[in-house]
Write an enzyme that holds these catalytic residues in place. Sequence first.
Site, mmCIF file in Angstrom:
data_model
loop_
_atom_site.group_PDB
_atom_site.id
_atom_site.type_symbol
_atom_site.label_atom_id
_atom_site.label_comp_id
_atom_site.label_asym_id
_atom_site.label_seq_id
_atom_site.Cartn_x
_atom_site.Cartn_y
_atom_site.Cartn_z
ATOM 1 N N CYS A 113 7.358 17.740 12.408
ATOM 2 C CA CYS A 113 6.970 18.500 13.543
ATOM 3 C C CYS A 113 6.529 19.653 12.369
ATOM 4 O O CYS A 113 6.262 20.839 12.454
ATOM 5 C CB CYS A 113 8.079 19.259 13.916
ATOM 6 S SG CYS A 113 8.201 17.722 15.176
ATOM 7 N N HIS A 246 7.541 26.708 15.487
ATOM 8 C CA HIS A 246 7.282 25.113 15.862
ATOM 9 C C HIS A 246 7.366 25.682 17.559
ATOM 10 O O HIS A 246 8.408 25.943 17.774
ATOM 11 C CB HIS A 246 8.152 23.802 15.124
ATOM 12 C CG HIS A 246 8.010 22.864 15.947
ATOM 13 N ND1 HIS A 246 7.358 21.875 16.107
ATOM 14 C CD2 HIS A 246 9.374 22.105 16.250
ATOM 15 C CE1 HIS A 246 7.660 20.804 17.292
ATOM 16 N NE2 HIS A 246 8.939 20.958 16.710
ATOM 17 N N ASN A 276 7.244 19.520 23.530
ATOM 18 C CA ASN A 276 6.984 19.611 22.175
ATOM 19 C C ASN A 276 6.213 18.520 21.463
ATOM 20 O O ASN A 276 6.232 17.753 21.702
ATOM 21 C CB ASN A 276 8.365 19.207 21.643
ATOM 22 C CG ASN A 276 8.785 18.835 20.606
ATOM 23 O OD1 ASN A 276 8.011 19.758 19.277
ATOM 24 N ND2 ASN A 276 9.871 19.184 18.903
HETATM 25 O O1 UT7 Z 1 11.160 19.054 16.499
HETATM 26 C C1 UT7 Z 1 12.089 19.081 16.756
HETATM 27 C C2 UT7 Z 1 12.950 18.507 17.445
HETATM 28 N N1 UT7 Z 1 14.071 18.857 18.239
HETATM 29 C C3 UT7 Z 1 14.455 19.957 19.245
HETATM 30 O O2 UT7 Z 1 13.872 20.653 19.046
HETATM 31 C C4 UT7 Z 1 15.957 19.573 19.664
HETATM 32 C C5 UT7 Z 1 17.181 20.861 20.054
HETATM 33 N N2 UT7 Z 1 18.248 20.956 20.299
HETATM 34 C C6 UT7 Z 1 17.892 21.038 21.791
HETATM 35 O O3 UT7 Z 1 16.980 21.426 22.072
HETATM 36 C C7 UT7 Z 1 19.229 21.122 22.752
HETATM 37 O O4 UT7 Z 1 20.378 20.930 21.271
HETATM 38 C C8 UT7 Z 1 18.953 20.372 23.495
HETATM 39 C C9 UT7 Z 1 17.731 20.994 24.574
HETATM 40 C C10 UT7 Z 1 18.239 18.642 23.486
HETATM 41 C C11 UT7 Z 1 20.027 19.880 24.577
HETATM 42 O O5 UT7 Z 1 20.760 21.198 25.111
HETATM 43 P P1 UT7 Z 1 22.236 21.580 25.218
HETATM 44 O O6 UT7 Z 1 22.098 22.788 25.179
HETATM 45 O O7 UT7 Z 1 22.410 21.716 23.553
HETATM 46 O O8 UT7 Z 1 23.180 20.415 26.021
HETATM 47 P P2 UT7 Z 1 23.668 19.743 25.912
HETATM 48 O O9 UT7 Z 1 23.706 18.455 24.444
HETATM 49 O O10 UT7 Z 1 25.331 19.916 24.866
HETATM 50 O O11 UT7 Z 1 24.138 18.336 26.527
HETATM 51 C C12 UT7 Z 1 24.682 19.230 28.000
HETATM 52 C C13 UT7 Z 1 24.766 18.402 28.834
HETATM 53 C C14 UT7 Z 1 25.547 16.684 28.786
HETATM 54 O O12 UT7 Z 1 26.722 16.691 29.539
HETATM 55 P P3 UT7 Z 1 28.029 16.590 29.510
HETATM 56 O O13 UT7 Z 1 28.592 16.208 28.272
HETATM 57 O O14 UT7 Z 1 27.493 18.540 29.430
HETATM 58 O O15 UT7 Z 1 28.638 16.291 30.994
HETATM 59 C C15 UT7 Z 1 24.048 15.834 28.446
HETATM 60 O O16 UT7 Z 1 24.511 14.724 28.443
HETATM 61 O O17 UT7 Z 1 23.792 18.262 29.684
HETATM 62 C C16 UT7 Z 1 23.484 16.991 28.970
HETATM 63 N N3 UT7 Z 1 21.886 16.399 29.301
HETATM 64 C C17 UT7 Z 1 21.507 16.272 30.502
HETATM 65 N N4 UT7 Z 1 21.536 17.042 31.841
HETATM 66 C C18 UT7 Z 1 19.957 16.575 32.669
HETATM 67 C C19 UT7 Z 1 21.636 15.618 28.510
HETATM 68 N N5 UT7 Z 1 19.980 16.019 28.723
HETATM 69 C C20 UT7 Z 1 19.868 16.102 29.695
HETATM 70 C C21 UT7 Z 1 18.996 15.926 30.786
HETATM 71 N N6 UT7 Z 1 19.248 16.298 32.302
HETATM 72 N N7 UT7 Z 1 17.576 15.781 30.185
#
Ligand code: UT7
Length: 319
Positions: A113, A246, A276
């Site tokens: 990225c 980004h 993204n």
């Molecule tokens: O170019 C760089 C590329 N990468 C990025 O930019 C990613 C950077 N990270 C992020 O943007 C965030 O960490 C995410 C958007 C990927 C995730 O957000 P978060 O607030 O960190 O959520 P999390 O990983 O803590 O997940 C929270 C909950 C989990 O459930 P439990 O364990 O609380 O029951 C996940 O299983 O959300 C769940 N979850 C989803 N639920 C619905 C994860 N993905 C999804 C989804 N839909 N797509």
Amino acid sequence: MIYSRIAGTGSYLPANVVTNDELARRVDTSDEWIRTRTGILQRHLADPDQVCSDLAHHASTLALDAAGIAATDLDLIIVATSTPDFIFPSTACVLQAKLGAKRCPAFDVQAVCSGFVYALDIADKYIRGGAYQRVLVVGAEVFSRILDWQDRGTCVLFGDGAGAVVLVAAEKPGVLGSVLHADGSHSGILSTPGHVRDGKVTGDPFLRMDGQAVFKLAVRVLDEVARETLALCKMEPAEIDWLIPHQANVRILDATAKRLGIPAGKTIITVDRHANTSAASVPLALDVAVRDGRIKRGHKVLLEGVGGGFTWGAALVEF
Ligand code: UT7
């Protein structure tokens, strides 16, 4: 002194739009979750017969038109991509043939990225060194090809697209300064670790990510590299007209602007429309804001990339 400046921009998104609701019918997610956690509303996906160089070709043609430069007059083509058409030849060589540009050197840059910021830095240094006068710099990706569509933690975040700029030699600086970094010890938090061996794909060919680790690292290094680049150019955050980090996640964009003390209205945000797009995201956002009239000649724009590797970098550009 010779400097480089951006003479024209272009971008392209494939026609096929997939909304969050449509995705929620294929994987256990919801529009509400995707919107509130990322700001993403939709993504564009390439048709099955479209490859990275096709997207790059569309964006490049628009950038060349905007610059008033013929493809045959290019001195160098650099394509930043992690989703090339082939293992080799490079996507830049394929693009060169599609554009009808002959003989100029062409190569790909692999910095995920951060790829566009890396490529811009390289092009600027070639021009400043006097080697080339007209360089096409492209970020193009078909990330849909490396997504595990069963993994809701990653497949909702990415899309396909391309952005391009034509960088030309100039008497006054356009690229005011740029800074690049990498730290390979963080390679495990964002990777597509598969490879081809003995005619088979070995290992995992899908994008894998520790989202929270990426989030924390991205916010920290985007702040650090912005300050480093501004210090190099002897400028303060308040002097920037536009910030283009980004386009990964609106929460990362907002956090970056807030840490730098840049008002929210000065950040260009397009991730809502295309998710993204990795190396394409920065030139895509740049082109959108140039074409809708927000970015004008003379404006100072801070471009920032961060991604797998881990890689990060920034370029301060007077448009
Ligand atoms: O170019 C760089 C590329 N990468 C990025 O930019 C990613 C950077 N990270 C992020 O943007 C965030 O960490 C995410 C958007 C990927 C995730 O957000 P978060 O607030 O960190 O959520 P999390 O990983 O803590 O997940 C929270 C909950 C989990 O459930 P439990 O364990 O609380 O029951 C996940 O299983 O959300 C769940 N979850 C989803 N639920 C619905 C994860 N993905 C999804 C989804 N839909 N797509």
